[in-house]
Write a protein that holds these residues in place. Structure first.
Motif, short mmCIF file in Angstrom:
data_model
loop_
_atom_site.label_atom_id
_atom_site.label_comp_id
_atom_site.label_asym_id
_atom_site.label_seq_id
_atom_site.Cartn_x
_atom_site.Cartn_y
_atom_site.Cartn_z
N GLU A 1 138.51 -4.76 62.52
CA GLU A 1 137.22 -4.76 61.44
C GLU A 1 136.59 -3.07 60.67
O GLU A 1 136.35 -3.17 62.14
CB GLU A 1 136.01 -6.13 62.10
N LYS A 2 136.90 -2.86 60.06
CA LYS A 2 136.07 -1.95 59.00
C LYS A 2 134.35 -2.35 58.82
O LYS A 2 133.57 -2.85 58.44
CB LYS A 2 137.04 -2.29 57.74
N LEU A 3 134.07 -1.26 59.50
CA LEU A 3 132.41 -1.14 59.34
C LEU A 3 132.19 -0.12 58.21
O LEU A 3 132.58 0.63 58.36
CB LEU A 3 131.79 -0.87 60.62
N ALA B 1 130.56 3.91 66.46
CA ALA B 1 131.42 5.31 66.46
C ALA B 1 131.89 5.33 67.89
O ALA B 1 132.98 5.57 68.07
CB ALA B 1 131.78 6.53 65.94
N LYS B 2 130.76 5.97 68.70
CA LYS B 2 131.29 6.50 69.84
C LYS B 2 132.00 5.36 70.98
O LYS B 2 132.66 5.14 71.75
CB LYS B 2 130.04 6.87 70.55
N LYS B 3 131.45 3.82 69.80
CA LYS B 3 132.33 2.66 70.87
C LYS B 3 133.60 2.71 70.36
O LYS B 3 134.57 2.10 70.56
CB LYS B 3 131.80 1.29 70.71
N ASP C 1 128.00 -16.27 62.38
CA ASP C 1 128.36 -14.88 61.76
C ASP C 1 127.10 -13.95 62.84
O ASP C 1 127.88 -12.19 62.95
CB ASP C 1 127.46 -14.41 60.52
N PHE C 2 126.41 -14.10 63.38
CA PHE C 2 125.34 -13.77 64.43
C PHE C 2 127.10 -13.77 65.47
O PHE C 2 126.67 -11.82 66.50
CB PHE C 2 124.30 -14.44 65.36
N LEU D 1 128.15 -9.80 67.40
CA LEU D 1 127.42 -9.65 68.51
C LEU D 1 128.03 -8.12 69.41
O LEU D 1 127.20 -7.60 69.86
CB LEU D 1 128.22 -10.67 70.13
N PRO D 2 129.33 -7.97 69.26
CA PRO D 2 129.95 -6.69 70.26
C PRO D 2 128.86 -5.46 68.98
O PRO D 2 129.09 -4.19 70.09
CB PRO D 2 131.59 -6.72 69.84
#
Length: 297
Positions: free
Chosen positions: A3-5, A22-24, A146-147, A151-152
């Motif tokens: 997925e793009k954020l 980003a670090k994840k 949606d929650f 969650l990740p």
């Protein structure tokens, strides 16, 4: 996860939050209204790609996170001339971390529903410390599916992630949180004044009391800052005053009063007006300046 954020709003907390995503290893396109802010650098150095417009940040995004100041700010970012609504793809999800109150969250959700865009209200608590360390408390309202999808990402930014129910419920819990924060600050300042008047080391008082029934986040994290005369904002006076305005609006609509909140609000307004109005930019621990004035006129 592919997925793009997008992350819009790289302020004192948003910059760290986008950076933690980003670090994840998540792909994060970011944007901020005002250039040359420290949060932009924080996000970029962590691996987020900072883009020049809302359009370029959200055009391909599956999930769009927003973290801004007040109700007019989020309405402009979402519904303004160059807002998200003009560029977000159908079926995308907007997750707002701002503190805007229950009614505003539900109104935004209703408007977005007509455009087939989903919405979660997800106000946060923990200040700049929690944002930097990825230990925020995130209170989420909206559809459970949606929650679950988010969650990740929430786990990348926070430690305590709570699903609060339908849209607006995250904001409802956050309003209670802000009432507690305001009144806790009164108690903290008065305990420090008592320590001073009894000629005991305020750090000793903090060390002992934070482990007992009087312990609080404010005592542990802001007490030492007050002792060190560190009034730099982790959460500014002006922002807590904005939140207390929302609290008071809720209570007025319910024909109820919160005397403790009103007292804290009055003290913060006095501090806000100090230094030709620059007091509002200091951290909420600057409430101690009210007490210092009263005791050293």
């Amino acid at each position: 996860m592919t997925e793009k954020l997008a992350f819009l709003g790289l302020g004192l907390m948003g910059g760290f939050m986008a950076g933690n995503l980003a670090k994840k290893g998540f792909t994060v396109n970011a944007w901020n209204r005002t250039p040359n802010r420290p949060g932009i650098t924080v996000a970029q150095e962590a691996g987020a790609k900072v883009l020049p417009s809302i359009e370029t940040a959200v055009i391909d995004a599956d999930i769009i996170f927003t973290c801004v100041g007040d109700v007019p700010d989020i309405n402009d970012v979402i519904f303004g001339k160059n807002g998200i609504i003009n560029y977000a793809k159908e079926g995308s999800l907007i997750v707002d971390f701002s503190t805007i109150g229950t009614d505003a969250a539900r109104d935004i959700s209703s408007q977005l529903e007509t455009k087939n865009i989903r919405f979660l209200d997800a106000p946060i608590s923990g200040g700049d410390i929690g944002a930097k360390q990825g230990t925020l408390t995130i209170m989420v309202g909206g559809e459970k599916k949606d929650f679950d999808q988010c969650l990740p990402y929430f786990n990348a930014m926070g430690k305590t992630i709570i699903y609060c129910g339908s849209v607006g419920n995250g904001q409802a819990v956050k309003m209670c949180n802000q009432a507690l924060c305001a009144v806790h600050m009164v108690a903290l300042c008065e305990a420090l004044m008592m320590a001073e008047k009894q000629n005991i080391d305020p750090n000793l008082m903090i060390e002992v009391c934070r482990t007992g029934a009087a312990g609080s986040w404010a005592l542990t994290n802001l007490g030492p800052k007050i002792v060190a005369s560190d009034l730099q904002p982790g959460f500014a006076v002006k922002h807590l005053l904005k939140d207390l305005r929302l609290v008071q609006e809720i209570m007025a609509n319910a024909n109820s009063e919160l005397p403790g909140v009103t007292l804290a609000e009055d003290f913060l307004k006095i501090v806000s007006n100090l230094d030709q109005g620059e007091g509002k930019e200091q951290g909420t621990q600057a409430m101690i300046r009210y007490y210092n004035q009263q005791n050293n006129p």
